[in-house]
Write an enzyme that holds these catalytic residues in place. Structure first.
Site, PDB file in Angstrom:
ATOM      1  N   ASP A   1      -2.095   1.643  -0.277  1.00  0.00           N
ATOM      2  CA  ASP A   1      -3.149   2.048   0.660  1.00  0.00           C
ATOM      3  C   ASP A   1      -3.140   3.562   0.874  1.00  0.00           C
ATOM      4  O   ASP A   1      -4.194   4.177   1.051  1.00  0.00           O
ATOM      5  CB  ASP A   1      -2.979   1.325   2.004  1.00  0.00           C
ATOM      6  CG  ASP A   1      -3.105  -0.181   1.863  1.00  0.00           C
ATOM      7  OD1 ASP A   1      -4.095  -0.621   1.255  1.00  0.00           O
ATOM      8  OD2 ASP A   1      -2.220  -0.909   2.345  1.00  0.00           O
TER       9      ASP A   1
ATOM     10  N   HIS B   1       5.585  -1.677   3.429  1.00  0.00           N
ATOM     11  CA  HIS B   1       4.652  -2.791   3.257  1.00  0.00           C
ATOM     12  C   HIS B   1       5.284  -4.035   3.854  1.00  0.00           C
ATOM     13  O   HIS B   1       6.488  -4.263   3.701  1.00  0.00           O
ATOM     14  CB  HIS B   1       4.349  -2.998   1.766  1.00  0.00           C
ATOM     15  CG  HIS B   1       3.151  -3.859   1.505  1.00  0.00           C
ATOM     16  ND1 HIS B   1       3.199  -5.230   1.573  1.00  0.00           N
ATOM     17  CD2 HIS B   1       1.872  -3.532   1.191  1.00  0.00           C
ATOM     18  CE1 HIS B   1       2.002  -5.725   1.292  1.00  0.00           C
ATOM     19  NE2 HIS B   1       1.176  -4.714   1.066  1.00  0.00           N
TER      20      HIS B   1
END
Length: 428
Positions: free
Chosen positions: A364, A307
């Site tokens: 995600d 991330h």
């Protein structure tokens, strides 16, 4: 003695105060920079080093994997609260009492009717229209059906506008989905909870009864909580920027939806499924693609791992991993794409290359798996994200207006032509 930063320009020194937040974050206050220096500004593409506001809503520490809403750890909220409680917390600053929560939910249900003329606007879209475009347009169109501006100095006005949007947004999201898949529109059921009702509006078949699946509802509730706010990201900054012009709540949120639509922001979980589909089409060899991901000369990029903010681990991924496992077990879905996802997850958690670089599956990755297992098409992933982010956007808009922040107006460094003499058309 107050702390300060000193900037030297052409032999002159300028002092600027330091601001320290409640979590000991330090910022240089440069709002007087241009006036004090006779026109000098800063340049910071993407605003990676620039704070646009002071906010009391969300604290995020990417290095330590910390995410808190109004001081509450995301782990506690996901485990002990439901989405409507978290929405109330984000917007109004405190967890609601039972009476406050019941009233909030009751008021939302009372405002959930969407004007029939909105259906005419929806009918104007082709079935192939992307749901995010539909959702942004319908949210903006709500202004026409609620034309009076919100008096931000009136708590009642502000509350009523928030309730209207919280009520109508899940209806519009579900309608965008049903339009896409060719199902008749559903108006929901006031006897159901907020998330329960949304699931019914999404999935109820016209010829059958709706039977809620607790595993699905619980997983979706957690996902919405995990997506509810994430500090000053692209879409949130957009909502605050648009709202700083005193644009209304509905149109400011519509702008946030448009920002979220971009593949570098809200489209990440869609990119995960598209990557998994590509691996499947190539034969499904997960080890091959993990090796490709390690090769810096290979253009392949592993989506849904690591991330840009969380440098250690994504705390949301730890929470939603169990929900993803529960959903797959409960639904018993046989899908080679989801098998590939589990294979990639296993390799990444055991491979030193990924472990050493903290390239763990992020939120995600798991949200894409959950939506896929639920049968939600990839183009609906980002609208689902928007539904979760709605209370965060509302909270940020409300905070910005109550703090009476000035209109957003970034500066630039001009790199174009110097002054040029105009030549008439016959001399060019």
């Amino acid at each position: 003695m107050s702390k300060k930063a000193t900037l030297q320009i052409d032999g002159k020194s300028y002092d600027f105060p330091l601001i320290t937040g409640t979590e000991n974050e330090t910022a240089i206050d440069i709002k007087t920079l241009r006036g004090a220096t006779g026109g000098v500004t800063t340049i910071d593409p993407g605003y990676k080093n620039t704070g646009s506001c002071e906010s009391a809503i969300t604290f995020l520490n990417g290095e330590e994997g910390i995410l808190r809403y109004r001081g509450y750890a995301i782990e506690d909220l996901a485990d002990k609260a439901d989405f409507l409680e978290v929405a109330y917390l984000l917007i109004f600053g405190e967890l609601p009492s039972k009476e406050q929560l019941d009233k909030f939910h009751s008021d939302i249900k009372a405002q959930s009717h969407v004007d029939e003329d909105v259906k005419k606007i929806l009918d104007g879209f082709p079935k192939s229209a992307h749901p995010m475009g539909v959702l942004s347009s319908l949210t903006s169109a709500l202004v026409a059906f609620n034309p009076s501006s919100v008096n931000v100095d009136s708590e009642e006005d502000m509350y009523n506008a928030i309730v209207r949007l919280m009520a109508k947004f899940p209806v519009l999201t579900a309608w965008a989905y049903r339009k896409r898949v060719g199902l008749p529109l559903d108006y929901g059921d006031d006897n159901l909870g907020y998330v329960d009702n949304f699931v019914k509006m999404m999935f109820k078949k016209p010829s059958g009864e709706y039977t809620p699946n607790k595993v699905i509802v619980d997983a979706l509730d957690k996902l919405l909580i995990l997506h509810a706010d994430h500090e000053q990201n692209c879409s949130t900054s957009t909502v605050r920027m648009v709202g700083s012009s005193h644009a209304g709540l509905f149109v400011s949120i519509s702008a946030g939806i448009a920002a979220l639509w971009g593949p570098l922001h809200g489209g990440a979980n869609q990119a995960v499924i598209e990557m998994l589909e590509a691996i499947k089409e190539d034969g499904g060899d997960t080890h091959k693609f993990m090796q490709k991901a390690k090769d810096k000369q290979d253009p392949f990029r592993l989506m849904g791992f690591g991330h840009r903010v969380y440098k250690n681990f994504d705390p949301r991924a730890k929470i939603i991993k169990k929900s993803a496992d529960d959903v797959l077990d409960a639904l018993g879905v046989e899908d080679p794409v989801l098998d590939i996802a589990k294979g990639l997850e296993k390799e990444a958690l055991e491979d030193n290359y990924f472990v050493d670089r903290k390239l763990y599956p992020n939120v995600d990755f798991y949200s894409g798996i959950i939506y896929r297992a639920m049968g939600i098409p990839v183009e609906m992933f980002t609208p689902m994200f928007a539904l979760g982010r709605l209370p965060g956007w509302i909270a940020q808009w409300r905070e910005m207006r109550l703090r009476k922040e000035p209109i957003g107006r970034p500066r630039q460094v001009y790199i174009g032509e110097n002054h040029r003499e105009f030549k008439s058309l016959d001399k060019r």
